[in-house]
Structure formats: C-alpha cells, structure tokens
Enzyme design. Structure first.
Site, PDB file in Angstrom:
ATOM      1  N   PRO A   9      -2.590  13.745   6.354  1.00  0.00           N
ATOM      2  CG  PRO A   9      -2.443  11.451   5.973  1.00  0.00           C
ATOM      3  CD  PRO A   9      -1.658  12.735   5.856  1.00  0.00           C
ATOM      4  CG  ASN A  10      -7.134  11.061   8.715  1.00  0.00           C
ATOM      5  OD1 ASN A  10      -8.178  11.216   8.101  1.00  0.00           O
ATOM      6  ND2 ASN A  10      -6.365  10.007   8.547  1.00  0.00           N
ATOM      7  NE  ARG A  17     -15.205  12.707  14.804  1.00  0.00           N
ATOM      8  CZ  ARG A  17     -15.341  12.630  13.474  1.00  0.00           C
ATOM      9  NH1 ARG A  17     -14.458  11.973  12.761  1.00  0.00           N
ATOM     10  NH2 ARG A  17     -16.367  13.190  12.873  1.00  0.00           N
ATOM     11  CE1 TYR A  22      -2.193  12.050  17.059  1.00  0.00           C
ATOM     12  CE2 TYR A  22      -4.454  11.296  16.844  1.00  0.00           C
ATOM     13  CZ  TYR A  22      -3.098  11.100  16.659  1.00  0.00           C
ATOM     14  OH  TYR A  22      -2.653   9.948  16.053  1.00  0.00           O
ATOM     15  CG  ASN A  73       2.165  15.885  11.988  1.00  0.00           C
ATOM     16  OD1 ASN A  73       2.372  14.731  11.588  1.00  0.00           O
ATOM     17  ND2 ASN A  73       1.530  16.138  13.107  1.00  0.00           N
ATOM     18  CB  ALA A  76      -1.081   7.849   8.315  1.00  0.00           C
ATOM     19  CD  GLU A  97       9.434  12.855  10.818  1.00  0.00           C
ATOM     20  OE1 GLU A  97      10.647  12.696  10.545  1.00  0.00           O
ATOM     21  OE2 GLU A  97       8.639  11.910  10.950  1.00  0.00           O
ATOM     22  CG  HIS A  99       5.495  12.732  14.361  1.00  0.00           C
ATOM     23  ND1 HIS A  99       4.620  12.313  13.379  1.00  0.00           N
ATOM     24  CD2 HIS A  99       6.746  12.543  13.883  1.00  0.00           C
ATOM     25  CE1 HIS A  99       5.324  11.881  12.353  1.00  0.00           C
ATOM     26  NE2 HIS A  99       6.615  12.006  12.625  1.00  0.00           N
ATOM     27  NE  ARG A 106      -0.156   7.063  19.168  1.00  0.00           N
ATOM     28  CZ  ARG A 106      -0.904   7.671  18.242  1.00  0.00           C
ATOM     29  NH1 ARG A 106      -0.442   8.758  17.621  1.00  0.00           N
ATOM     30  NH2 ARG A 106      -2.094   7.199  17.931  1.00  0.00           N
TER      31      ARG A 106
HETATM   32  O1  CA2 Z   1       1.465  12.388  16.428  1.00  0.00           O
HETATM   33  C1  CA2 Z   1       1.322  12.844  15.286  1.00  0.00           C
HETATM   34  O2  CA2 Z   1       1.361  14.038  15.028  1.00  0.00           O
HETATM   35  C2  CA2 Z   1       1.021  11.871  14.133  1.00  0.00           C
HETATM   36  O3  CA2 Z   1       1.741  12.330  12.991  1.00  0.00           O
HETATM   37  C3  CA2 Z   1      -0.464  11.953  13.899  1.00  0.00           C
HETATM   38  C4  CA2 Z   1      -0.953  10.947  12.856  1.00  0.00           C
HETATM   39  C5  CA2 Z   1      -0.443   9.553  13.123  1.00  0.00           C
HETATM   40  O4  CA2 Z   1      -0.795   8.679  12.051  1.00  0.00           O
HETATM   41  C6  CA2 Z   1       1.067   9.521  13.323  1.00  0.00           C
HETATM   42  O5  CA2 Z   1       1.453   8.189  13.644  1.00  0.00           O
HETATM   43  C7  CA2 Z   1       1.478  10.454  14.435  1.00  0.00           C
HETATM   44  C8  CA2 Z   1      -2.477  10.903  12.834  1.00  0.00           C
HETATM   45  C9  CA2 Z   1      -3.136  12.204  12.551  1.00  0.00           C
HETATM   46  C10 CA2 Z   1      -4.612  12.015  12.682  1.00  0.00           C
HETATM   47  O6  CA2 Z   1      -5.123  13.075  13.453  1.00  0.00           O
HETATM   48  C11 CA2 Z   1      -6.360  12.923  14.005  1.00  0.00           C
HETATM   49  C12 CA2 Z   1      -6.791  13.973  14.778  1.00  0.00           C
HETATM   50  C13 CA2 Z   1      -8.019  13.884  15.379  1.00  0.00           C
HETATM   51  C14 CA2 Z   1      -8.818  12.772  15.185  1.00  0.00           C
HETATM   52  C15 CA2 Z   1      -8.376  11.735  14.405  1.00  0.00           C
HETATM   53  C16 CA2 Z   1      -7.140  11.809  13.787  1.00  0.00           C
END
Ligand code: CA2
Length: 140
Positions: A9-10, A17, A22, A73, A76, A97, A99, A106
């Site tokens: 997700p996201n 963003r 990221y 990946n 969340a 996996e 990230h 974090r």
């Molecule tokens: O570090 C990673 O790849 C995560 O899997 C990314 C997730 C986060 O919940 C994990 O704890 C770590 C979040 C992905 C959301 O990606 C976004 C990208 C741009 C703007 C907002 C969110």
C-alpha cells in the site's frame, strides 16, 4: 527462473511524496530498473502494486506453481498482517523482503515485520537498489 515482484500500500505514491524518506524515483522507474536487471540475469518478471490486501493475498495464492520466487515490499502490511505471512507460508518458492528505508532506525512500530519470519532474506535501507540486490541474490 520467474520472479513475482509485489509492492504494497501507498508505494504507488513513490517519487510524488516524502522524497526525503523514499527517494525521487517513481514505482515505474523502479520496476523498469528491476526489469532490466532481471533480463540481464535471464530472470523473468511480473509485477503488482496494490492498495488492497485481499488482491495481494489472491496474487500470492495464484503464484503457487507459477513463480520460483517472490520479492515483496509489503509496506505497512509488514507490521500488521498475519494474513500476508500465512499466504507467503503457503507459497513454496523463495521469498525476499525489501524495504526502501531502514525500518530499524525509524518508529518502533516499524521494527517488527511479520513477513520476515517467512523470508529467506530481508533487505532494508538500500533504497531502490534493494530490489536489484534481491534479483541478484535469487539469480546467483
Ligand atoms: O521502507 C519501506 O519500503 C517501507 O516498506 C515503506 C512503507 C512503510 O510503511 C514501511 O514501514 C517501510 C510505506 C510505503 C509508503 O510509501 C510512500 C511513498 C511516497 C509517499 C508516501 C508513502
């Protein structure tokens, strides 16, 4: 070897963003880089990004017998989903996996991932290079 690359997700918002966490690459940029790396290694690929957990679970079920490995990946869902862990346990191939960020530096709620209990390898904090490292690991 055929590898299914899954993003949770996201991650469709990548590059649009929170670039400080990221990076500036979009998910399409990252998928193209993976496609090229996999092609060089003679590895076949398929991709899914979804914001719907059931869609992700169904894709993992369908991967059984069709893919040798999954690079995921879980975003969340890493930190919340026993259902995702159970689906990956039913998949007989290798699981890596990935990230983008180092989840261990974090917030505390990101330090634990249910998926890690099923993964052959866990990569965190390498940015998008983590996906390429995962392909190299699987193709070695
Ligand atoms: O570090 C990673 O790849 C995560 O899997 C990314 C997730 C986060 O919940 C994990 O704890 C770590 C979040 C992905 C959301 O990606 C976004 C990208 C741009 C703007 C907002 C969110």
């Amino acid at each position: 070897m055929n590898v299914l690359i899954l993003n949770g997700p996201n991650l469709n918002l990548l590059g649009k963003r929170e670039p400080d966490i990221y990076g500036h690459e979009t998910l399409a940029d990252i998928e193209n880089a993976i496609r090229h790396r996999a092609f060089d290694k003679g590895v076949g690929t398929d991709f899914l990004q979804t914001n719907h957990e059931g869609v992700m679970l169904d894709r993992i079920h369908e991967a059984r017998g069709r893919f040798d490995a999954i690079v995921i990946n879980p975003a969340a869902w890493s930190h919340t989903s026993v259902a995702l862990l159970d689906a990956l346990k039913a998949f007989e191939g290798q699981v890596v996996e990935v990230h983008l960020s180092n989840i261990h530096t974090r917030e505390a709620f990101r330090h634990h991932s249910y998926v890690s209990a099923r993964a052959e390898a866990v990569i965190a904090g390498m940015g998008s290079f983590g996906y390429l490292a995962a392909i190299d690991f699987l193709a070695r």
